[in-house]
Design a protein around this motif. Structure first.
Motif, PDB file in Angstrom:
ATOM      1  N   GLY A   1      14.838   3.574 -41.715  1.00 26.86           N
ATOM      2  CA  GLY A   1      14.836   2.185 -42.184  1.00 26.86           C
ATOM      3  C   GLY A   1      13.433   1.682 -42.489  1.00 26.86           C
ATOM      4  O   GLY A   1      13.248   0.521 -42.850  1.00 26.86           O
TER       5      GLY A   1
ATOM      6  N   ALA B   1      24.524   2.216 -44.509  1.00 24.23           N
ATOM      7  CA  ALA B   1      24.756   1.257 -43.424  1.00 24.23           C
ATOM      8  C   ALA B   1      24.285  -0.130 -43.845  1.00 24.23           C
ATOM      9  O   ALA B   1      24.906  -1.146 -43.501  1.00 24.23           O
ATOM     10  CB  ALA B   1      24.029   1.716 -42.159  1.00 24.23           C
ATOM     11  N   ARG B   2      23.200  -0.197 -44.606  1.00 18.25           N
ATOM     12  CA  ARG B   2      22.672  -1.485 -45.068  1.00 18.25           C
ATOM     13  C   ARG B   2      23.633  -2.125 -46.067  1.00 18.25           C
ATOM     14  O   ARG B   2      23.860  -3.333 -46.025  1.00 18.25           O
ATOM     15  CB  ARG B   2      21.296  -1.291 -45.696  1.00 18.25           C
ATOM     16  CG  ARG B   2      20.563  -2.602 -45.980  1.00 18.25           C
ATOM     17  CD  ARG B   2      19.163  -2.287 -46.460  1.00 18.25           C
ATOM     18  NE  ARG B   2      18.445  -3.454 -46.922  1.00 18.25           N
ATOM     19  CZ  ARG B   2      17.639  -4.200 -46.178  1.00 18.25           C
ATOM     20  NH1 ARG B   2      17.458  -3.887 -44.900  1.00 18.25           N
ATOM     21  NH2 ARG B   2      17.017  -5.245 -46.689  1.00 18.25           N
TER      22      ARG B   2
ATOM     23  N   TYR C   1      19.674   2.132 -37.581  1.00 22.01           N
ATOM     24  CA  TYR C   1      18.730   2.804 -38.489  1.00 22.01           C
ATOM     25  C   TYR C   1      17.452   1.977 -38.663  1.00 22.01           C
ATOM     26  O   TYR C   1      16.404   2.517 -39.000  1.00 22.01           O
ATOM     27  CB  TYR C   1      19.348   2.988 -39.872  1.00 22.01           C
ATOM     28  CG  TYR C   1      20.542   3.885 -39.902  1.00 22.01           C
ATOM     29  CD1 TYR C   1      21.829   3.350 -39.898  1.00 22.01           C
ATOM     30  CD2 TYR C   1      20.407   5.270 -39.954  1.00 22.01           C
ATOM     31  CE1 TYR C   1      22.931   4.175 -39.929  1.00 22.01           C
ATOM     32  CE2 TYR C   1      21.517   6.089 -39.991  1.00 22.01           C
ATOM     33  CZ  TYR C   1      22.772   5.541 -39.981  1.00 22.01           C
ATOM     34  OH  TYR C   1      23.869   6.342 -40.018  1.00 22.01           O
ATOM     35  N   ALA C   2      17.584   0.640 -38.455  1.00 16.37           N
ATOM     36  CA  ALA C   2      16.547  -0.297 -38.894  1.00 16.37           C
ATOM     37  C   ALA C   2      15.170  -0.004 -38.317  1.00 16.37           C
ATOM     38  O   ALA C   2      14.172  -0.163 -39.006  1.00 16.37           O
ATOM     39  CB  ALA C   2      16.961  -1.723 -38.565  1.00 16.37           C
TER      40      ALA C   2
ATOM     41  N   TYR D   1      23.829  -0.931 -39.361  1.00 19.08           N
ATOM     42  CA  TYR D   1      22.477  -0.834 -39.905  1.00 19.08           C
ATOM     43  C   TYR D   1      21.433  -0.904 -38.810  1.00 19.08           C
ATOM     44  O   TYR D   1      20.380  -0.253 -38.875  1.00 19.08           O
ATOM     45  CB  TYR D   1      22.246  -1.948 -40.936  1.00 19.08           C
ATOM     46  CG  TYR D   1      20.860  -1.899 -41.515  1.00 19.08           C
ATOM     47  CD1 TYR D   1      19.913  -2.858 -41.187  1.00 19.08           C
ATOM     48  CD2 TYR D   1      20.472  -0.854 -42.350  1.00 19.08           C
ATOM     49  CE1 TYR D   1      18.632  -2.790 -41.701  1.00 19.08           C
ATOM     50  CE2 TYR D   1      19.191  -0.785 -42.857  1.00 19.08           C
ATOM     51  CZ  TYR D   1      18.276  -1.754 -42.528  1.00 19.08           C
ATOM     52  OH  TYR D   1      17.009  -1.678 -43.023  1.00 19.08           O
TER      53      TYR D   1
ATOM     54  N   ALA E   1      20.967   5.426 -43.901  1.00 14.48           N
ATOM     55  CA  ALA E   1      20.465   4.080 -43.597  1.00 14.48           C
ATOM     56  C   ALA E   1      20.824   3.112 -44.718  1.00 14.48           C
ATOM     57  O   ALA E   1      21.222   1.976 -44.474  1.00 14.48           O
ATOM     58  CB  ALA E   1      18.954   4.116 -43.379  1.00 14.48           C
TER      59      ALA E   1
END
Lengths: 113, 305
Positions: B91, A44-45, B85-86, B82, A41
């Motif tokens: 996340g 990806a961020r 996952y958020a 993202y 995660a």
């Protein structure tokens, strides 16, 4: 899951930038044995931050505002999911009533009430 | 598709001018109008032309160099964005936790929004469990096998002392009750889930509850037998190599495997006979005079001996 050095190579992003973003709390890797550990995660961020900067021209001033808004948006969406999940477990009559109220639709007539 | 830099015959560091020159030279040779009826030239020209389209466009060239698009200009598959996952526990550390000004808290704590006298809040207390949070952690092979206590520093500075149970597997999830997002209205906190990734070991390999090891031995150790030190996950032990051992002989060290319930698996040691490095004159002399030197090893493969 990747350590800082691996991420520098994979995303072709300078080490100083990644460290700066962690210090600014734009991304929150864990620390293990003195090294940063980026989860999937997190990676990806970081990619999203790179995209925001490069493709959408979001500068350092605007970035924390954008990330904060996105995080709040995702937070509300998750709460919505949980709420809807709870609604789904209600008895049929109550569930239907709620869905009519939330959706503003009259199930029978198909038009908005 | 071929690398466009190779197609044009230029290095990756070529300037825009170099690329233009290279393309012009090739185009002069291969252009279909200058090579009527030549199918091969036409095909090559198509390739050269495509390479030029890619590399003469500064934006496309940059994207290709970064690995975002391939030689045909198609987007290279990237990891999930993202967004996927958020809203999941992975996340949650970014968007978890309920904001005190949140609408939910307004209703469920019975507080009225300012200026609204006929509020529709619920008087009775409302409890909500906090969201679960997911973390990932790398674990050393030996720590996973023997069990260990490791320290994880969370982004907010909080320290989690994680107990890794002996015999933990790669991909296993450890659950830390109540270490997730705080609850609402006195509700319980969510849990923290830690997924562990076990690193491979340079020489131990795990299969189920057993440990496997390839052990090099000398010619004399294999032929005449020996007592030699062998690594195990607990430390070094002495093992007896029987006379007449060979590459592939497997010896079992009982109870030296991975802890499993009350017991333990075993360690299997597979021998590999290794001759001395380089040419040993004495050994060569011996072998040439050795009566048994032509014993059959390839009979099963068939064909001439």
């Amino acid at each position: 899951m990747k350590a800082l050095a691996d991420l520098v190579v994979e995303l072709d992003c300078p080490r100083e930038e990644l460290v700066l973003w962690v210090e600014r709390r734009w991304v929150l890797p864990l620390q293990q044995d003195g090294d940063f550990v980026f989860s999937e995660a997190d990676i990806a961020r970081v990619q999203m931050i790179i995209d925001l900067r490069r493709d959408m021209g979001i500068d350092d001033e605007a970035m924390p505002v954008v990330l904060d808004l996105l995080d709040k948006l995702y937070g509300v969406r998750r709460q919505m999911r949980e709420l809807l999940s709870a609604v789904g477990e209600l008895p049929e009559a109550q569930r239907d009533m709620l869905m009519r109220r939330i959706g503003g639709f009259d199930g029978e007539n198909g038009g908005k009430t | 598709m071929r690398d466009p830099y190779d197609t044009l015959g230029v290095p990756r560091t070529a300037s825009a001018d170099d690329i233009k020159k290279a393309y012009r030279q090739l185009a002069k040779k291969l252009h279909p109008d200058l090579n009527p009826g030549n199918a091969k030239a036409a095909a090559q020209f198509k390739e050269v032309s495509a390479a030029n389209d890619l590399l003469s466009d500064p934006e496309k060239r940059a994207r290709f160099d970064r690995g975002e698009i391939d030689a045909s200009g198609a987007e290279v598959r990237r990891r999930p964005s993202y967004r996927s996952y958020a809203e999941s526990p992975g996340g949650a550390k970014y968007s978890g936790g309920i904001d005190p000004e949140d609408i939910f808290e307004e209703f469920f704590s019975g507080r009225q929004p300012s200026g609204n006298r006929s509020g529709s809040g619920f008087r009775s207390g409302f409890k909500a469990r906090g969201a679960d949070v997911a973390y990932e952690m790398k674990v050393d092979f030996l720590d996973a096998a023997r069990g260990a206590k490791r320290r994880l520093t969370l982004p907010d500075g909080k320290i989690l002392d994680v107990t890794i149970p002996p015999g933990s597997h790669d991909g296993q999830q450890l659950r830390l009750k109540g270490q997730g997002t705080p609850g609402l209205g006195g509700g319980a906190a969510g849990d923290a889930y830690i997924q562990i990734e076990v690193s491979p070991h340079p020489y131990f390999r795990r299969e189920g509850v057993d440990i496997h090891l390839e052990l090099p031995v000398t010619l004399s150790e294999a032929v005449a037998g020996a007592k030699i030190p062998v690594p195990t996950i607990d430390g070094t032990v002495t093992m007896t190599i029987p006379k007449g051992s060979n590459t592939g002989s497997t010896l079992r060290l009982k109870g030296k495997g991975v802890p499993d319930g009350g017991g333990r698996g075993d360690q299997y040691v597979r021998l590999t006979v290794v001759l001395p490095e380089g040419v040993d004159a004495e050994l060569e002399r011996f072998v040439q005079n050795w009566g048994q030197r032509d014993y059959d090893v390839r009979g099963k493969l068939g064909g001439p001996k």
